[in-house]
Design a protein around this motif. Sequence first.
Motif, PDB file in Angstrom:
ATOM      1  N   ARG A   1     -13.397  49.408  84.389  1.00 26.54           N
ATOM      2  CA  ARG A   1     -13.644  50.389  83.327  1.00 26.54           C
ATOM      3  C   ARG A   1     -12.849  51.671  83.588  1.00 26.54           C
ATOM      4  NH1 ARG A   1     -19.723  51.177  82.236  1.00 26.54           N
ATOM      5  NH2 ARG A   1     -19.672  52.522  84.052  1.00 26.54           N
ATOM      6  N   ALA A   2     -12.802  52.099  84.846  1.00 23.28           N
ATOM      7  CA  ALA A   2     -12.042  53.304  85.193  1.00 23.28           C
ATOM      8  C   ALA A   2     -10.556  53.093  84.913  1.00 23.28           C
ATOM      9  CB  ALA A   2     -12.271  53.670  86.657  1.00 23.28           C
TER      10      ALA A   2
ATOM     11  N   GLU B   1      -9.216  50.995  82.758  1.00 22.03           N
ATOM     12  CA  GLU B   1      -9.014  50.937  81.303  1.00 22.03           C
ATOM     13  C   GLU B   1      -9.051  52.335  80.689  1.00 22.03           C
ATOM     14  OE1 GLU B   1     -12.145  48.268  80.172  1.00 22.03           O
ATOM     15  OE2 GLU B   1     -10.940  46.473  80.609  1.00 22.03           O
ATOM     16  N   THR B   2      -9.937  53.173  81.204  1.00 22.82           N
ATOM     17  CA  THR B   2     -10.034  54.550  80.708  1.00 22.82           C
ATOM     18  C   THR B   2      -8.739  55.301  80.988  1.00 22.82           C
ATOM     19  OG1 THR B   2     -12.424  54.546  81.057  1.00 22.82           O
ATOM     20  CG2 THR B   2     -11.372  56.696  80.875  1.00 22.82           C
ATOM     21  N   LEU B   3      -8.232  55.148  82.209  1.00 21.35           N
ATOM     22  CA  LEU B   3      -6.966  55.799  82.570  1.00 21.35           C
ATOM     23  C   LEU B   3      -5.809  55.253  81.736  1.00 21.35           C
ATOM     24  CD1 LEU B   3      -7.307  55.983  86.459  1.00 21.35           C
ATOM     25  CD2 LEU B   3      -7.289  57.911  84.855  1.00 21.35           C
TER      26      LEU B   3
ATOM     27  N   ARG C   1      -5.875  54.271  78.772  1.00 21.52           N
ATOM     28  CA  ARG C   1      -5.942  54.868  77.430  1.00 21.52           C
ATOM     29  C   ARG C   1      -5.544  56.341  77.459  1.00 21.52           C
ATOM     30  NH1 ARG C   1     -10.961  52.093  77.362  1.00 21.52           N
ATOM     31  NH2 ARG C   1     -12.045  54.077  77.665  1.00 21.52           N
TER      32      ARG C   1
ATOM     33  N   GLU D   1      -7.222  58.655  79.048  1.00 19.29           N
ATOM     34  CA  GLU D   1      -8.427  59.485  79.091  1.00 19.29           C
ATOM     35  C   GLU D   1      -8.809  59.760  80.539  1.00 19.29           C
ATOM     36  OE1 GLU D   1     -11.370  57.271  76.963  1.00 19.29           O
ATOM     37  OE2 GLU D   1     -10.122  57.093  75.170  1.00 19.29           O
TER      38      GLU D   1
ATOM     39  N   VAL E   1     -11.321  59.927  83.646  1.00 18.18           N
ATOM     40  CA  VAL E   1     -12.492  59.184  84.123  1.00 18.18           C
ATOM     41  C   VAL E   1     -13.537  60.205  84.566  1.00 18.18           C
ATOM     42  CG1 VAL E   1     -13.342  57.557  85.858  1.00 18.18           C
ATOM     43  CG2 VAL E   1     -11.061  57.255  84.870  1.00 18.18           C
ATOM     44  N   ARG E   2     -14.761  60.037  84.059  1.00 15.11           N
ATOM     45  CA  ARG E   2     -15.838  60.943  84.470  1.00 15.11           C
ATOM     46  C   ARG E   2     -16.029  60.848  85.982  1.00 15.11           C
ATOM     47  NH1 ARG E   2     -20.217  58.432  80.972  1.00 15.11           N
ATOM     48  NH2 ARG E   2     -21.122  58.343  83.029  1.00 15.11           N
TER      49      ARG E   2
ATOM     50  N   ASP F   1     -18.304  58.226  87.220  1.00 19.12           N
ATOM     51  CA  ASP F   1     -17.999  56.866  86.780  1.00 19.12           C
ATOM     52  C   ASP F   1     -16.816  56.287  87.554  1.00 19.12           C
ATOM     53  OD1 ASP F   1     -18.686  54.700  85.257  1.00 19.12           O
ATOM     54  OD2 ASP F   1     -17.560  55.305  83.487  1.00 19.12           O
ATOM     55  N   THR F   2     -16.724  56.669  88.807  1.00 18.47           N
ATOM     56  CA  THR F   2     -15.667  56.130  89.657  1.00 18.47           C
ATOM     57  C   THR F   2     -16.286  55.149  90.646  1.00 18.47           C
ATOM     58  OG1 THR F   2     -15.912  57.842  91.344  1.00 18.47           O
ATOM     59  CG2 THR F   2     -14.380  58.307  89.517  1.00 18.47           C
TER      60      THR F   2
END
Length: 199
Positions: free
Chosen positions: A127-128, A130-132, A134, A136, A138-139, A142-143
């Motif tokens: 998920r991290a 995929e967020t990167l 995009r 965006e 990463v919170r 949420d790492t």
Amino acid sequence: MRIILLGPPGAGKGTQSARIVEQFGIPQLSTGDMLRAAVAARTPVGLQAKSIMESGGLVPDEVVVGIVADRIDEADARKGFILDGFPRTVAQAKALDAMLAAKGLSLDAVIEFRVDEEALLGRIAKRAAETLARGEAVRKDDTPEVFKTRLDAYRSQTAPVSDYYAQTGLLRPIDGMAPIDDVSRAVEVLLRGLQPVSA
């Protein structure tokens, strides 16, 4: 029905709790929400919690249990409730049991979502990434590193609660790694098998 949901972070407690609320019409009780509501309502226990929180202290178990006790007396919790995130320790579990017993109540089940921690860490890492990808951020919470810390805390503090409830015969393990809808069906079957409780 009065139930507790147990499981490490990422096990799906929040998702399943929302589905139980929808299916069975019982409230999900969050100790954080209850603390804030008690403080806002200026209840005696809320005022006690407020002074502790304002001084930077941790709210002691007896205050948290007092807030839970007040909350379960409200009309919407008379048919039952879901506790998610409480109890976190065996001491809290024992205090909860004593408080419920004093009210002539008891828990009906403790549902534990069992998961593969390595698979959960893999999900978080994916998920991290995929967020990167995009573009965006990463919170921070949420790492994989933070998630591992949360898992470690769960194992050391909360996992013994599972053993406690296993000894009482209330623990009902469910495979939290199954697809969400399969987990929901397993939870529903379990809960529909519980006898209705008198208030």
